[in-house]
Design a protein around this motif. Structure first.
Motif, PDB file in Angstrom:
ATOM      1  N   THR B  23      28.756  48.425  42.124  1.00 47.70           N
ATOM      2  CA  THR B  23      29.960  48.442  42.908  1.00 47.70           C
ATOM      3  C   THR B  23      29.830  49.477  44.003  1.00 47.70           C
ATOM      4  O   THR B  23      30.672  49.479  44.698  1.00 47.70           O
ATOM      5  CB  THR B  23      30.677  49.517  41.952  1.00 47.70           C
ATOM      6  OG1 THR B  23      29.908  50.463  41.217  1.00 47.70           O
ATOM      7  CG2 THR B  23      31.680  48.886  40.867  1.00 47.70           C
ATOM      8  N   ILE B 106      36.537  47.470  39.815  1.00 50.63           N
ATOM      9  CA  ILE B 106      36.660  46.125  40.240  1.00 50.63           C
ATOM     10  C   ILE B 106      37.990  45.829  39.678  1.00 50.63           C
ATOM     11  O   ILE B 106      38.643  45.165  40.480  1.00 50.63           O
ATOM     12  CB  ILE B 106      35.660  45.168  39.457  1.00 50.63           C
ATOM     13  CG1 ILE B 106      35.844  43.691  40.042  1.00 50.63           C
ATOM     14  CG2 ILE B 106      36.243  44.974  37.918  1.00 50.63           C
ATOM     15  CD1 ILE B 106      35.104  43.778  41.155  1.00 50.63           C
ATOM     16  N   MET B 110      40.969  44.523  42.801  1.00 50.23           N
ATOM     17  CA  MET B 110      41.558  43.353  42.805  1.00 50.23           C
ATOM     18  C   MET B 110      42.911  43.735  42.975  1.00 50.23           C
ATOM     19  O   MET B 110      43.762  43.100  43.846  1.00 50.23           O
ATOM     20  CB  MET B 110      41.385  42.523  41.620  1.00 50.23           C
ATOM     21  CG  MET B 110      40.096  41.945  41.133  1.00 50.23           C
ATOM     22  SD  MET B 110      39.545  40.617  42.210  1.00 50.23           S
ATOM     23  CE  MET B 110      40.622  39.416  41.701  1.00 50.23           C
ATOM     24  N   ILE B 123      42.862  41.697  34.384  1.00 47.32           N
ATOM     25  CA  ILE B 123      41.847  41.538  35.046  1.00 47.32           C
ATOM     26  C   ILE B 123      40.593  42.282  34.124  1.00 47.32           C
ATOM     27  O   ILE B 123      39.365  41.637  34.247  1.00 47.32           O
ATOM     28  CB  ILE B 123      41.796  42.098  36.554  1.00 47.32           C
ATOM     29  CG1 ILE B 123      42.708  41.313  37.388  1.00 47.32           C
ATOM     30  CG2 ILE B 123      40.561  42.379  37.161  1.00 47.32           C
ATOM     31  CD1 ILE B 123      43.324  42.188  38.484  1.00 47.32           C
ATOM     32  N   PHE B 127      37.160  40.001  33.021  1.00 45.14           N
ATOM     33  CA  PHE B 127      36.025  40.504  33.521  1.00 45.14           C
ATOM     34  C   PHE B 127      35.226  40.837  32.084  1.00 45.14           C
ATOM     35  O   PHE B 127      34.002  40.563  31.930  1.00 45.14           O
ATOM     36  CB  PHE B 127      36.354  41.572  34.553  1.00 45.14           C
ATOM     37  CG  PHE B 127      34.959  41.746  35.546  1.00 45.14           C
ATOM     38  CD1 PHE B 127      34.953  41.000  36.568  1.00 45.14           C
ATOM     39  CD2 PHE B 127      33.983  42.643  35.325  1.00 45.14           C
ATOM     40  CE1 PHE B 127      33.953  41.066  37.131  1.00 45.14           C
ATOM     41  CE2 PHE B 127      32.964  42.717  36.149  1.00 45.14           C
ATOM     42  CZ  PHE B 127      32.900  41.603  37.254  1.00 45.14           C
ATOM     43  N   TYR B 254      35.257  45.231  52.422  1.00 36.62           N
ATOM     44  CA  TYR B 254      36.198  44.118  52.317  1.00 36.62           C
ATOM     45  C   TYR B 254      36.824  43.920  53.782  1.00 36.62           C
ATOM     46  O   TYR B 254      37.127  42.862  54.434  1.00 36.62           O
ATOM     47  CB  TYR B 254      37.120  44.311  51.417  1.00 36.62           C
ATOM     48  CG  TYR B 254      38.356  43.263  51.039  1.00 36.62           C
ATOM     49  CD1 TYR B 254      37.901  41.991  50.490  1.00 36.62           C
ATOM     50  CD2 TYR B 254      39.399  43.292  51.417  1.00 36.62           C
ATOM     51  CE1 TYR B 254      38.641  40.989  50.224  1.00 36.62           C
ATOM     52  CE2 TYR B 254      40.498  42.239  51.235  1.00 36.62           C
ATOM     53  CZ  TYR B 254      40.039  41.143  50.527  1.00 36.62           C
ATOM     54  OH  TYR B 254      40.731  40.300  50.408  1.00 36.62           O
ATOM     55  N   ALA B 274      33.882  38.238  48.653  1.00 38.50           N
ATOM     56  CA  ALA B 274      34.214  39.087  47.646  1.00 38.50           C
ATOM     57  C   ALA B 274      33.139  38.597  46.469  1.00 38.50           C
ATOM     58  O   ALA B 274      33.017  39.218  45.449  1.00 38.50           O
ATOM     59  CB  ALA B 274      35.763  39.059  47.106  1.00 38.50           C
ATOM     60  N   LEU B 275      33.012  37.167  46.375  1.00 42.18           N
ATOM     61  CA  LEU B 275      31.770  36.837  45.429  1.00 42.18           C
ATOM     62  C   LEU B 275      30.678  37.758  45.286  1.00 42.18           C
ATOM     63  O   LEU B 275      30.251  38.085  44.385  1.00 42.18           O
ATOM     64  CB  LEU B 275      31.269  35.548  45.885  1.00 42.18           C
ATOM     65  CG  LEU B 275      32.038  34.276  45.118  1.00 42.18           C
ATOM     66  CD1 LEU B 275      31.443  33.043  45.537  1.00 42.18           C
ATOM     67  CD2 LEU B 275      31.989  34.484  43.770  1.00 42.18           C
ATOM     68  N   TRP B 277      30.394  40.946  45.600  1.00 43.03           N
ATOM     69  CA  TRP B 277      30.642  42.208  44.590  1.00 43.03           C
ATOM     70  C   TRP B 277      31.089  41.613  43.443  1.00 43.03           C
ATOM     71  O   TRP B 277      30.774  42.468  42.345  1.00 43.03           O
ATOM     72  CB  TRP B 277      31.061  43.242  45.276  1.00 43.03           C
ATOM     73  CG  TRP B 277      32.447  42.903  46.184  1.00 43.03           C
ATOM     74  CD1 TRP B 277      33.677  43.019  45.684  1.00 43.03           C
ATOM     75  CD2 TRP B 277      32.458  42.765  47.656  1.00 43.03           C
ATOM     76  NE1 TRP B 277      34.595  42.547  46.829  1.00 43.03           N
ATOM     77  CE2 TRP B 277      33.731  42.674  47.570  1.00 43.03           C
ATOM     78  CE3 TRP B 277      31.335  42.677  48.492  1.00 43.03           C
ATOM     79  CZ2 TRP B 277      34.281  42.348  49.246  1.00 43.03           C
ATOM     80  CZ3 TRP B 277      31.888  42.510  49.669  1.00 43.03           C
ATOM     81  CH2 TRP B 277      33.212  42.266  50.287  1.00 43.03           C
ATOM     82  N   PHE B 278      31.552  40.585  43.148  1.00 43.10           N
ATOM     83  CA  PHE B 278      31.732  40.210  41.655  1.00 43.10           C
ATOM     84  C   PHE B 278      30.630  40.067  41.074  1.00 43.10           C
ATOM     85  O   PHE B 278      30.455  40.452  39.763  1.00 43.10           O
ATOM     86  CB  PHE B 278      32.577  38.800  41.724  1.00 43.10           C
ATOM     87  CG  PHE B 278      34.173  39.015  42.203  1.00 43.10           C
ATOM     88  CD1 PHE B 278      34.720  40.157  42.045  1.00 43.10           C
ATOM     89  CD2 PHE B 278      34.911  38.086  42.890  1.00 43.10           C
ATOM     90  CE1 PHE B 278      36.092  40.351  42.260  1.00 43.10           C
ATOM     91  CE2 PHE B 278      36.039  38.083  43.371  1.00 43.10           C
ATOM     92  CZ  PHE B 278      36.656  39.107  42.760  1.00 43.10           C
ATOM     93  N   VAL B 281      28.821  43.469  40.469  1.00 39.77           N
ATOM     94  CA  VAL B 281      29.614  44.432  39.494  1.00 39.77           C
ATOM     95  C   VAL B 281      29.439  44.125  38.198  1.00 39.77           C
ATOM     96  O   VAL B 281      29.046  44.608  37.347  1.00 39.77           O
ATOM     97  CB  VAL B 281      31.003  44.571  40.068  1.00 39.77           C
ATOM     98  CG1 VAL B 281      31.791  45.127  38.770  1.00 39.77           C
ATOM     99  CG2 VAL B 281      31.307  45.184  41.286  1.00 39.77           C
ATOM    100  N   PHE B 282      29.434  42.483  38.203  1.00 37.99           N
ATOM    101  CA  PHE B 282      28.913  41.918  36.663  1.00 37.99           C
ATOM    102  C   PHE B 282      27.588  42.302  36.337  1.00 37.99           C
ATOM    103  O   PHE B 282      27.655  42.885  35.266  1.00 37.99           O
ATOM    104  CB  PHE B 282      29.172  40.298  36.803  1.00 37.99           C
ATOM    105  CG  PHE B 282      28.483  39.607  35.773  1.00 37.99           C
ATOM    106  CD1 PHE B 282      29.026  39.547  34.665  1.00 37.99           C
ATOM    107  CD2 PHE B 282      27.298  39.169  35.738  1.00 37.99           C
ATOM    108  CE1 PHE B 282      28.621  38.869  33.464  1.00 37.99           C
ATOM    109  CE2 PHE B 282      26.643  38.485  34.783  1.00 37.99           C
ATOM    110  CZ  PHE B 282      27.261  38.431  33.385  1.00 37.99           C
TER     111      PHE B 282
END
Lengths: 401, 362, 72
Positions: B23, B106, B110, B123, B127, B254, B274-275, B277-278, B281-282
């Protein structure tokens, strides 16, 4: 872990509630805002929004009897208030990510506009890459109500016009909202914004007739740069000073310089600058405060209006000297206006001092504009002419007597 | 043995690197810029240096206890019951809280910039569902997924970097050390706490690497890669959008990707960016949740940690919804959190001291 | 009301997904841990979905730490 068919029931049930369509917006439901004008009347903001009229701009089925754009106007105590009130008049909810232009009326600019614009920085729907201009002598909505040919969407027209004129002529300034926010908060530079003006009677520009003429009655035209003290408009620069400003700021990518011919004073030469680089420097500010601007440019001969011998290096040197003098004159006039007329550092020397002499800066930061006025600024311009175009000497040299 | 899977040293490196980016990539530029201003890169380097020291220390602990997992180490150190109690509180009050932060980050992101009117619950559930599925499949599965994601991150990051090159203004990082070293050090402390201090969860993962002895280099390398990426991003935000905007923005990275604009043609790509950090963060959340489940299973002597995944996920879900009543609360809590995290840092130090006093353990 | 139904659905989904595991560990004390955590989650979920605001755990943390930090 394997999922059996029975396990899928709750999963599917959850999926029904969890689809990502909470704030989906179909293209038919939104009105794409391309320009926004802000004015102030009786302590209320008047917001004018220019929307695209989709049916008339589509290439194939374009219905040219309808105006390509439509504007809506509403009053409100804040910009957001006014925008939400717009739903009463606009048929669709306005959608802002494609905003190209923000027009501030001169009246609001003179009163100070900073307090009105937080929404545009805070709301995620706004990007900070739209241009900001001031409507000189006009209300913001007059500017937005003009129908323009060629680039039918007026905002797009204004956008590309500003970009091109800033790129190749340079008395205007393509200032994005993000840059403006920086200038508003940076202690070392006062903001400046380009002005836009109407030629002709504002109400005539709203008619479709304006689109149907070869020579439209009403046009939008960029003027020069406005000087601000923080967010309050203090005055306008003329073209010479505006260009000088852009030289100092290193905003000049390409422009032309016109100098009188030395063989025939009535005629002129045009030199096209193809590349320009400016450096601002400071001298040890504590002992001997002095700042300097040095400009290095590469140029080509663009147009010759008299008989001179371009094949001689001597001539070229002479022209270079003339151009240097011309550019230097513009720079001097911008500096003079900043130091003597407005007593404001809109040239950004403060930022240079901040970077090179942080200790001195800390002391003068608060009263930088007062300090700035008394600091001598030297300027030096070096022009190098490379090419003559596709001719050596002009045919003017060979004209029959 | 609670976990039968084994991951390779290389996979471990990738896991550490992406976990470090986690994050932090979203918010670290703004946290660093708030105090260090244009000296963000100095603060970053100091932070990374200390972070590497910290990681080395974690690894030493792991090595000293023959690569046992954290709960086992605590039990060894303090005896069975006290060890379990300490481990329980560590996992509930540090790792669990941290996981809810990550999930909430996250969700907030969003909600703030992409889907303003969507309920945060939606969300979080989506997630979390992916994350819990990953945890249920086990260490090997989610590590391999992470490895598959890596090229995407690299590609996107390179694109981000190259497309921003034309907009770089080098003068933005001047003057250096305008306000002396102190604000820089304060910033680097935040940087150590977030994300380097959080690498402590890897004490739960080192035991399941096929050659634990070789993890030292991997651990350090992963941290350096992740930390280097963060410093690069933070410096890039200063160079492109400037100090004040970086500090005032909530998600500077961002905003940074929003400014990409190559000839009015290649623009508005922030959703792609943004992918990055998705994915990171995942990775961070999956590692944290995995460590949490494994830790809790060790504490309660549950034979299969996978049994606990969903109930813990449920708790994560609820607590993440209530953890920050408002954005302002989060901003106000950040300095307290720094201090809080440093307090928990005392635990590994304490382990170290105890093991020193007791002489060679095991 | 809708939220309560969703909460029940979530719990139902969790139990369904874990069905096999639960059968496997029948009679083991592991289930105590499982249902302990699930129960806690369920109670919190119900309170939350009934519209009451749960206090954030950070409240106590900051209450304890704030005075200590202010010394520095």
């Amino acid at each position: 872990m394997k999922l059996t068919r029975k396990d899928l029931i709750p999963v599917c049930a959850l999926m029904l509630i969890l689809t990502g369509c909470w704030n989906n917006r179909e293209i038919e439901d939104i009105g794409i805002a391309v320009a926004m004008g802000i004015d102030k009347v009786d302590n209320q903001y008047v917001v004018t929004v220019q929307l695209v009229n989709p049916s008339s701009i589509s290439a194939r089925t374009g219905d040219s009897s309808r105006a390509p754009i439509v504007t809506y106007q509403e009053k409100g105590k804040t910009i957001f208030d006014a925008i939400r009130r717009l739903t009463k008049t606009a048929p669709r909810k306005t959608f802002y990510p494609h905003l190209k232009m923000l027009v501030i009326s001169e009246k609001l600019a003179r009163e100070g506009f900073a307090n009105s614009l937080d929404l545009l920085a805070r709301d995620p729907e706004f990007r900070s890459d739209f241009y900001v201009v001031v409507a000189k002598n006009h209300r913001a909505d007059h500017v937005l109500n003009v129908l323009v040919p060629v680039e039918k969407i007026a905002a797009q027209n204004m956008y590309s016009k500003l970009k091109t004129s800033a790129d190749v002529f340079a008395p205007t300034l393509a200032l994005t909202f993000g840059d403006l926010l920086h200038d508003l908060t940076s202690p070392g530079k006062q903001p400046v914004i380009t002005g836009i003006q109407l030629t002709g009677e504002p109400l005539e520009g709203e008619k479709m007739e304006n689109l149907q003429r070869v020579n439209p009655k009403v046009r939008l035209k960029y003027t020069n740069i406005a000087v601000f003290k923080v967010d309050k408009l203090k005055g306008w620069l003329n073209e010479k000073e505006s260009k000088g400003y852009n030289y100092i700021e290193n905003n000049v990518k390409s422009t032309i310089v016109t100098v009188p011919c030395f063989t025939d004073k009535k005629e002129n030469l045009s030199i096209e600058l193809i590349d320009s680089d400016t450096k601002l420097k400071t001298n040890s500010m504590n002992s001997h405060p002095e700042m300097s601007v040095s400009v290095k440019t590469d140029a080509n001969i663009a147009e010759v209006g008299c008989s001179i011998d371009l094949t001689k290096q001597e001539t070229i040197n002479k022209i270079e000297k003339l151009v240097e003098k011309d550019i230097n004159g513009k720079i001097r006039s911008a500096i003079k206006t900043a130091q003597q007329k407005y007593k404001l550092d809109f040239l950004g020397f403060g930022e240079v001092v901040h970077r090179s002499e942080p200790k001195y800066w800390k002391r003068v930061k608060k009263d930088w504009d007062k300090e700035f006025v008394n600091i001598p600024i030297k300027s030096k311009v070096r022009v190098h002419i490379h090419k003559l175009g596709k001719r050596s000497n002009s045919y003017i040299n060979e004209l029959k007597e | 043995m609670l976990e039968n899977g084994k991951i390779s040293v290389r996979q471990f490196t990738v896991l550490v690197a992406l976990y470090t980016v986690g994050t932090a990539i979203l918010i670290i530029p703004s946290i660093l810029a708030a105090k260090a201003m244009q000296d963000i890169w100095i603060a970053g380097l100091i932070g990374l240096g200390s972070g590497l020291g910290l990681v080395f220390f974690y690894w030493k602990i792991s090595e000293r206890f023959q690569f046992m997992n954290l709960v086992e180490i605590l039990e060894k150190c303090f005896g069975k019951w006290i060890g379990k109690a300490v481990a329980f509180s560590y996992f509930t009050f540090y790792i669990f809280i941290l996981s809810t932060f990550v999930l909430r980050d996250i969700g907030d992101f969003m909600l703030t910039v992409m889907m303003v009117e969507t309920p945060i619950e939606a969300i979080h559930i989506i997630f979390l569902a992916v994350v819990l599925y990953g945890v249920k499949l086990g260490l090997e599965a989610f590590t391999r997924t992470t490895e598959l994601f890596l090229p995407w991150i690299v590609i996107l990051f390179v694109v981000l970097f190259i497309t921003l090159l034309p907009q770089i203004e080098f003068t933005n990082i001047l003057p250096i050390m305008e306000n002396g070293i102190q604000p820089v050090l304060r910033s680097s402390l935040s940087f150590i706490v977030f994300p380097f201090l959080e690498l402590v969860v890897f004490l739960m993962i080192i035991p399941y690497v096929n050659e634990p002895k070789k993890t030292k280099k991997a651990f350090l390398l992963g941290t350096a890669l992740g930390g280097g990426l963060l410093i690069l991003i933070a410096t890039l935000s200063i160079l492109v959008i400037g100090v004040t905007e970086t500090a005032r923005s909530i998600y500077p990275t961002y905003d940074l990707s929003k400014t990409i604009n190559i000839r009015e043609f290649f623009q508005r790509v922030e959703a792609f960016m943004a992918l990055i950090w998705f994915i990171t963060v995942f990775v961070k959340l999956v590692v944290l949740t995995y460590a949490l489940c494994l830790g809790m299973a060790s504490v309660f002597n549950v034979q299969d940690y996978k049994l606990l995944t969903l109930p813990i996920g449920l708790l994560l879900y609820i607590v993440s919804l209530v953890i920050f009543p408002s954005s302002t609360y989060l901003i106000e809590f950040t300095p307290i959190y720094d201090f809080y995290a440093v307090l928990w840092m005392l635990m590994p130090v304490f382990i170290w001291l105890v093991s020193l006093v007791r002489g060679k353990p095991v | 009301m809708v939220y309560t139904i969703i909460s029940l659905l979530i719990i139902g989904a969790i139990l369904l997904i874990d069905k096999r595991k639960l059968k496997k560990y029948k009679n083991s004390k592991d289930l105590w841990v499982y249902f302990g955590i699930l129960g806690l989650g369920f109670v919190l979920l119900l309170i939350h979905s009934s519209g009451r605001t749960l206090p954030t755990p950070l409240y106590w943390i900051s209450a304890v730490l704030k005075p200590i930090i202010s010394i520095f």
